[in-house]
Design a protein around this motif. Structure first.
Motif, PDB file in Angstrom:
ATOM      1  N   HIS A 154      -0.927  -6.558 -13.797  1.00  0.00           N
ATOM      2  CA  HIS A 154       0.047  -6.723 -12.514  1.00  0.00           C
ATOM      3  C   HIS A 154       0.901  -7.943 -12.698  1.00  0.00           C
ATOM      4  O   HIS A 154       1.985  -7.505 -12.978  1.00  0.00           O
ATOM      5  N   GLY A 157       2.877  -5.523 -15.457  1.00  0.00           N
ATOM      6  CA  GLY A 157       3.696  -4.666 -14.736  1.00  0.00           C
ATOM      7  C   GLY A 157       5.452  -6.079 -14.006  1.00  0.00           C
ATOM      8  O   GLY A 157       5.935  -5.532 -14.152  1.00  0.00           O
ATOM      9  N   ILE A 158       4.845  -6.953 -13.323  1.00  0.00           N
ATOM     10  CA  ILE A 158       5.656  -7.692 -12.340  1.00  0.00           C
ATOM     11  C   ILE A 158       6.458  -8.077 -12.624  1.00  0.00           C
ATOM     12  O   ILE A 158       7.693  -8.206 -13.114  1.00  0.00           O
ATOM     13  N   GLN A 161       9.515  -5.325 -14.699  1.00  0.00           N
ATOM     14  CA  GLN A 161      10.449  -5.162 -13.232  1.00  0.00           C
ATOM     15  C   GLN A 161      11.223  -6.063 -12.970  1.00  0.00           C
ATOM     16  O   GLN A 161      12.163  -5.928 -12.744  1.00  0.00           O
ATOM     17  N   GLN A 170      11.143  -6.615  -3.254  1.00  0.00           N
ATOM     18  CA  GLN A 170      11.308  -5.431  -3.645  1.00  0.00           C
ATOM     19  C   GLN A 170       9.013  -5.690  -3.691  1.00  0.00           C
ATOM     20  O   GLN A 170       8.890  -4.668  -4.039  1.00  0.00           O
ATOM     21  N   LEU A 171       8.901  -6.940  -3.835  1.00  0.00           N
ATOM     22  CA  LEU A 171       7.534  -6.626  -5.108  1.00  0.00           C
ATOM     23  C   LEU A 171       6.249  -7.368  -3.469  1.00  0.00           C
ATOM     24  O   LEU A 171       5.234  -7.410  -4.045  1.00  0.00           O
ATOM     25  N   THR A 173       5.270  -6.814  -1.363  1.00  0.00           N
ATOM     26  CA  THR A 173       3.645  -5.457  -0.729  1.00  0.00           C
ATOM     27  C   THR A 173       2.941  -4.989  -1.867  1.00  0.00           C
ATOM     28  O   THR A 173       1.667  -5.143  -1.358  1.00  0.00           O
ATOM     29  N   ALA A 174       3.377  -5.111  -2.777  1.00  0.00           N
ATOM     30  CA  ALA A 174       2.916  -4.646  -3.771  1.00  0.00           C
ATOM     31  C   ALA A 174       1.663  -5.601  -4.144  1.00  0.00           C
ATOM     32  O   ALA A 174       0.986  -5.535  -4.763  1.00  0.00           O
ATOM     33  N   LEU A 177      -0.643  -6.011  -2.230  1.00  0.00           N
ATOM     34  CA  LEU A 177      -2.138  -4.666  -2.347  1.00  0.00           C
ATOM     35  C   LEU A 177      -2.497  -5.270  -3.442  1.00  0.00           C
ATOM     36  O   LEU A 177      -3.917  -5.282  -3.513  1.00  0.00           O
ATOM     37  N   TYR A 178      -2.050  -5.816  -4.629  1.00  0.00           N
ATOM     38  CA  TYR A 178      -2.783  -6.514  -5.391  1.00  0.00           C
ATOM     39  C   TYR A 178      -3.984  -7.321  -4.944  1.00  0.00           C
ATOM     40  O   TYR A 178      -5.392  -7.691  -5.238  1.00  0.00           O
ATOM     41  N   GLN A 180      -5.136  -7.407  -1.686  1.00  0.00           N
ATOM     42  CA  GLN A 180      -6.353  -6.529  -1.096  1.00  0.00           C
ATOM     43  C   GLN A 180      -7.372  -6.819  -2.007  1.00  0.00           C
ATOM     44  O   GLN A 180      -8.190  -5.975  -1.409  1.00  0.00           O
ATOM     45  N   ALA A 181      -7.196  -5.545  -2.950  1.00  0.00           N
ATOM     46  CA  ALA A 181      -8.582  -5.451  -3.871  1.00  0.00           C
ATOM     47  C   ALA A 181      -8.769  -6.197  -4.713  1.00  0.00           C
ATOM     48  O   ALA A 181      -9.895  -6.107  -5.107  1.00  0.00           O
TER      49      ALA A 181
END
Lengths: 191, 191
Positions: A154, A157-158, A161, A170-171, A173-174, A177-178, A180-181
């Motif tokens: 993560h 990738g971030i 980006q 823009q990131l 929510t990502a 989600l990260y 949350q998992a």
């Protein structure tokens, strides 16, 4: 008085790094010449290369500073802290990272130093996750190594980006989600 | 007979791409010479550059083939399909991606073409997620764009990790966690 001399050395060392950071941000790594570094530091090339063997060594030292900074940010607040940090300050020179890709392929010494940078961050991630596990904030039903890998993916990738122009907003929510998992699954008993 | 001629052209086009793929895998992008490409294709440089304007154009065409392949894999089975594909076949030449980083900084045309590749994958991700939403497999409580960003981050991070030597088996749990975060939350009503 060795103390004064050490402080002087450290100041000169920082002076070279800061000048290089400015030059790389302005012109990129490859286009920056030794003459540019002399002009920006006000030091002679001889003095500059008293502190670093090559331009690539200056670059790696800058990358190591950034790595240490990223590791500190992660320790303080995880991936979220890194994204929030970039909201304020886009480190323009890190676009130069893209320029040293070839060195990764052709220069084993460089590759080894670059990989060691990564180790520092992996350690910060691992320690942070372990602390959060102890606080019941992160799941313990999966191997810690796998949670570290998920986090490192993560981060990479971030970072990529953001380097290519995605804005931190823009990131958000990502990152949600990260996180949350990683939370303990609802069915697991309380720690 | 234009059909034969078109088929001939297409065959020659593929011949150049396959030869370049082999050369880049063996020597890297920068070290591959026109002479290498002549030797590998059995074609003259004139014939080769009848199909592509520059070596960089050949490289971009290869990257576009890979992008289309990645997009097809994602459409078929999401991130998991991409990781599983790499278990069998590590595309060695893609290490060359690291070599063209400088072009990303200095060449706006190249940057635009490179970004368009990304668009193709983003579209595949978006369509796949939308289909999965319709099947009730992916959450609908968050904007689709954010789910796409989360997925693209993951693809970039995993691709980078695999390029630097992480094996696909080390990535299995990370893919599980990625998918888990996309599932409909347990409290949401059935679609």
């Amino acid at each position: 008085m060795p103390r004064v001399s050490d402080a002087h050395k450290a100041a000169r060392h920082s002076q070279v790094l800061n000048a290089a950071r400015a030059c790389f941000a302005r012109r990129g790594y490859q286009a920056t010449t030794i003459r540019d570094l002399e002009r920006e530091t006000g030091m002679s090339s001889g003095a500059i290369f008293n502190y670093f063997d090559t331009k690539l060594d200056i670059f790696v030292a800058l990358a190591e500073e950034d790595t240490a900074h990223t590791a500190r940010l992660w320790s303080a607040g995880g991936l979220r802290a890194i994204v929030e940090h970039h909201t304020g300050a886009q480190p323009a020179y890190t676009a130069s990272y893209l320029e040293v890709g070839r060195q990764l392929l052709t220069d084993p010494d460089f590759r080894a130093r670059w990989a060691r940078r990564g180790d520092l961050i992996v350690e910060a991630i691992r320690n942070h996750l372990r602390t959060q596990q102890e606080q019941g904030l992160v799941r313990t039903d999966l191997p810690l190594d796998d949670l570290v890998t998920y986090s490192a993916i993560h981060l990479d990738g971030i970072t990529l980006q953001m380097r290519l122009g995605t804005t931190p907003t823009q990131l958000v929510t990502a990152v949600d989600l990260y996180e949350q998992a990683l939370r303990p699954p609802p069915t697991s008993p309380p720690a």
